[in-house]
Enzyme design. Structure first.
Site, PDB file in Angstrom:
ATOM      1  N   ASP A 299      15.894  19.257  34.137  1.00  0.00           N
ATOM      2  CA  ASP A 299      16.181  19.933  32.868  1.00  0.00           C
ATOM      3  C   ASP A 299      16.463  18.885  31.791  1.00  0.00           C
ATOM      4  O   ASP A 299      17.173  17.904  32.029  1.00  0.00           O
ATOM      5  CB  ASP A 299      17.402  20.852  33.066  1.00  0.00           C
ATOM      6  CG  ASP A 299      17.695  21.687  31.832  1.00  0.00           C
ATOM      7  OD1 ASP A 299      17.288  22.860  31.810  1.00  0.00           O
ATOM      8  OD2 ASP A 299      18.323  21.151  30.890  1.00  0.00           O
TER       9      ASP A 299
ATOM     10  N   ASN B 177      16.084  20.561  19.320  1.00  0.00           N
ATOM     11  CA  ASN B 177      15.365  21.564  18.534  1.00  0.00           C
ATOM     12  C   ASN B 177      16.014  21.779  17.175  1.00  0.00           C
ATOM     13  O   ASN B 177      15.333  21.856  16.149  1.00  0.00           O
ATOM     14  CB  ASN B 177      15.382  22.902  19.277  1.00  0.00           C
ATOM     15  CG  ASN B 177      14.165  23.081  20.139  1.00  0.00           C
ATOM     16  OD1 ASN B 177      13.049  23.002  19.666  1.00  0.00           O
ATOM     17  ND2 ASN B 177      14.388  23.321  21.417  1.00  0.00           N
TER      18      ASN B 177
ATOM     19  N   ASP C  89       8.486  21.295  20.973  1.00  0.00           N
ATOM     20  CA  ASP C  89       7.290  21.588  21.784  1.00  0.00           C
ATOM     21  C   ASP C  89       6.565  20.291  22.166  1.00  0.00           C
ATOM     22  O   ASP C  89       6.128  20.118  23.306  1.00  0.00           O
ATOM     23  CB  ASP C  89       6.320  22.494  21.010  1.00  0.00           C
ATOM     24  CG  ASP C  89       6.807  23.942  20.958  1.00  0.00           C
ATOM     25  OD1 ASP C  89       7.853  24.235  21.567  1.00  0.00           O
ATOM     26  OD2 ASP C  89       6.131  24.761  20.320  1.00  0.00           O
TER      27      ASP C  89
ATOM     28  N   GLU D 238      13.114  24.563  29.084  1.00  0.00           N
ATOM     29  CA  GLU D 238      12.988  23.095  29.161  1.00  0.00           C
ATOM     30  C   GLU D 238      13.338  22.622  30.564  1.00  0.00           C
ATOM     31  O   GLU D 238      13.831  21.533  30.759  1.00  0.00           O
ATOM     32  CB  GLU D 238      13.874  22.396  28.113  1.00  0.00           C
ATOM     33  CG  GLU D 238      14.982  23.238  27.537  1.00  0.00           C
ATOM     34  CD  GLU D 238      16.204  23.337  28.435  1.00  0.00           C
ATOM     35  OE1 GLU D 238      16.270  24.339  29.176  1.00  0.00           O
ATOM     36  OE2 GLU D 238      17.074  22.456  28.399  1.00  0.00           O
TER      37      GLU D 238
HETATM   38  P1  GH3 Z   1      21.922  20.911  28.701  1.00  0.00           P
HETATM   39  O1  GH3 Z   1      21.973  19.452  28.539  1.00  0.00           O
HETATM   40  O2  GH3 Z   1      23.175  21.469  29.280  1.00  0.00           O
HETATM   41  O3  GH3 Z   1      20.713  21.365  29.464  1.00  0.00           O
HETATM   42  O4  GH3 Z   1      21.821  21.532  27.242  1.00  0.00           O
HETATM   43  P2  GH3 Z   1      20.559  22.157  26.527  1.00  0.00           P
HETATM   44  O5  GH3 Z   1      20.810  22.204  25.069  1.00  0.00           O
HETATM   45  O6  GH3 Z   1      19.323  21.416  26.942  1.00  0.00           O
HETATM   46  O7  GH3 Z   1      20.484  23.597  27.173  1.00  0.00           O
HETATM   47  P3  GH3 Z   1      20.476  25.027  26.549  1.00  0.00           P
HETATM   48  O8  GH3 Z   1      20.094  25.932  27.687  1.00  0.00           O
HETATM   49  O9  GH3 Z   1      21.748  25.310  25.826  1.00  0.00           O
HETATM   50  O10 GH3 Z   1      19.311  25.021  25.487  1.00  0.00           O
HETATM   51  C1  GH3 Z   1      17.978  24.946  25.831  1.00  0.00           C
HETATM   52  C2  GH3 Z   1      17.157  24.967  24.585  1.00  0.00           C
HETATM   53  O11 GH3 Z   1      15.770  24.788  24.873  1.00  0.00           O
HETATM   54  C3  GH3 Z   1      17.270  26.243  23.851  1.00  0.00           C
HETATM   55  C4  GH3 Z   1      15.872  26.581  23.394  1.00  0.00           C
HETATM   56  O12 GH3 Z   1      15.807  26.690  22.025  1.00  0.00           O
HETATM   57  C5  GH3 Z   1      15.034  25.382  23.841  1.00  0.00           C
HETATM   58  N1  GH3 Z   1      13.724  25.775  24.316  1.00  0.00           N
HETATM   59  C6  GH3 Z   1      13.442  26.531  25.405  1.00  0.00           C
HETATM   60  N2  GH3 Z   1      12.099  26.716  25.505  1.00  0.00           N
HETATM   61  C7  GH3 Z   1      11.529  26.027  24.470  1.00  0.00           C
HETATM   62  C8  GH3 Z   1      10.182  25.831  24.022  1.00  0.00           C
HETATM   63  O13 GH3 Z   1       9.215  26.314  24.614  1.00  0.00           O
HETATM   64  N3  GH3 Z   1       9.981  25.056  22.938  1.00  0.00           N
HETATM   65  C9  GH3 Z   1      11.024  24.521  22.276  1.00  0.00           C
HETATM   66  N4  GH3 Z   1      10.768  23.775  21.211  1.00  0.00           N
HETATM   67  N5  GH3 Z   1      12.297  24.701  22.651  1.00  0.00           N
HETATM   68  C10 GH3 Z   1      12.557  25.442  23.723  1.00  0.00           C
HETATM   69 MG    MG Z   2      18.734  21.546  28.929  1.00  0.00          MG
END
Ligand code: GH3
Ligand code: MG
Length: 314
Positions: A181, A189, A198, A225
């Site tokens: 992850d 983002n 992306d 992610e």
């Molecule tokens: P951690 O280190 O604990 O994993 O924190 P994190 O911020 O990575 O985890 P969190 O689950 O809070 O946030 C994940 C983010 O990933 C939120 C979402 O906007 C972003 N995300 C998920 N799928 C996609 C995607 O397909 N494209 C983009 N650009 N962002 C994405």
């Molecule tokens: Mg994450």
């Protein structure tokens, strides 16, 4: 660059497996086919099944009459296993009666070629069935691909891990899962924008793909992610080593991440779960184990790896 180039890399030469207990028969087919195809060989059913699972040939040319396990049995077992069932089987046989052919088709064979071998007929039939196989592979792959990154999707992973777990238990081999992850990706983002997010995910997926070493390894996008690697025949030490390679490879992309609390660039956390050779287990246990380890890696500061083995029967 056209994104599709990554999705569908130019195919290498198709791979055929020729199975016959007589070496001279294998040689005849080898001479006919080796100019156009990679030709693998097996002289008994057990060897053929093992090669099909590990090398995933595009087609099997299977002798019907063999000692121990005959061609029917080999075909039946190939079709019963999710990992090998889509490999087309052509029977090669000196028998000319219709009931033998009927039985072969009932078991899932796509064609029969009669001995003595006619080289032009063999080449033509092999070519026809390989074309059909390539087309159905392509259709299947679309259903199993993630649109953003071009790696497999979660549907693929969920199906595959059950098949691989069944195989690992039957063969008493190890099976590992690496969950990965991206760290602080929400902040990434928020700061750089969704488009940059992306792009980052595409780069991460590409690097992951390059980090895997075996043809039998698979990666999939598990969710936003989060990515997952499925590693057949890989024990705990091997999986931990691969996780470390991935951790370093992603870090060395040096994708700027000014909002991360771990490093000024994008990092990942990884959780490794392993089903050791002699231990039973089920797919969900293994996924949960890897997931728990990933959670620990996050809890302990991120940009690190935690791992554990399944230790008890399911
Ligand atoms: P951690 O280190 O604990 O994993 O924190 P994190 O911020 O990575 O985890 P969190 O689950 O809070 O946030 C994940 C983010 O990933 C939120 C979402 O906007 C972003 N995300 C998920 N799928 C996609 C995607 O397909 N494209 C983009 N650009 N962002 C994405
Ligand atoms: Mg994450």
């Amino acid at each position: 660059m056209n994104q599709n180039e990554d999705f569908f890399p130019s195919p290498s030469r198709p791979r055929l497996l020729v199975v016959d207990d007589q070496a001279t028969n294998i040689q005849v087919l080898y001479q006919i086919l080796s100019n156009d195809y990679q030709v693998l060989m097996a002289t008994n059913g057990a060897q053929a099944l093992a090669l099909c699972a590990s090398k995933q040939p595009d087609m099997v040319l299977l002798d019907l009459v063999m000692p121990d396990m005959d061609g029917y049995q080999v075909c039946q077992r190939l079709k019963a296993d999710a990992i090998t069932r889509d490999i087309p089987v052509i029977f090669i046989t000196a028998q000319t009666d219709e009931s033998a052919e009927e039985k072969g088709f009932d078991l899932g064979a796509v064609d029969f070629i009669s001995k003595p071998i006619n080289p032009r007929i063999v080449r033509a039939r092999v070519k026809t069935h390989l074309t059909l196989k390539a087309q159905s592979d392509l259709l299947r792959s679309w259903a199993y691909l993630d649109g953003l990154t071009g790696v497999h999707n979660r549907r693929f992973f969920d199906e595959r891990i059950h098949a691989e777990m069944g195989r690992a238990i039957r063969n008493q081999t190890a099976l590992s899962v690496v969950m990965m992850d991206v760290d602080f990706f929400k902040r990434f983002n928020d700061h750089y924008g969704h488009q940059a997010g992306d792009d980052c995910l595409r780069k991460v997926a590409k690097t992951l793909k390059a980090s895997l070493m075996r043809a039998s390894d698979h990666i999939a996008r598990y969710g936003g992610e989060e990515f997952v690697c499925l590693l057949p025949d890989t024990g705990f030490a091997g999986a931990m080593q691969l996780a470390e390679t991935i951790r370093k490879d992603i870090a060395s992309l040096q994708i700027e991440h000014s909002q991360s609390s771990v490093a000024p660039f994008v990092t990942v956390s990884l959780g490794v779960g392993c089903k050791p050779e002699k231990v039973h287990g089920n797919a969900n246990q293994l996924i949960n184990l890897a997931d728990t380890q990933l959670y620990k890696a996050k809890e302990h500061g991120r940009h690190r790896i935690f791992g554990a083995e399944l230790s008890h029967d399911a």
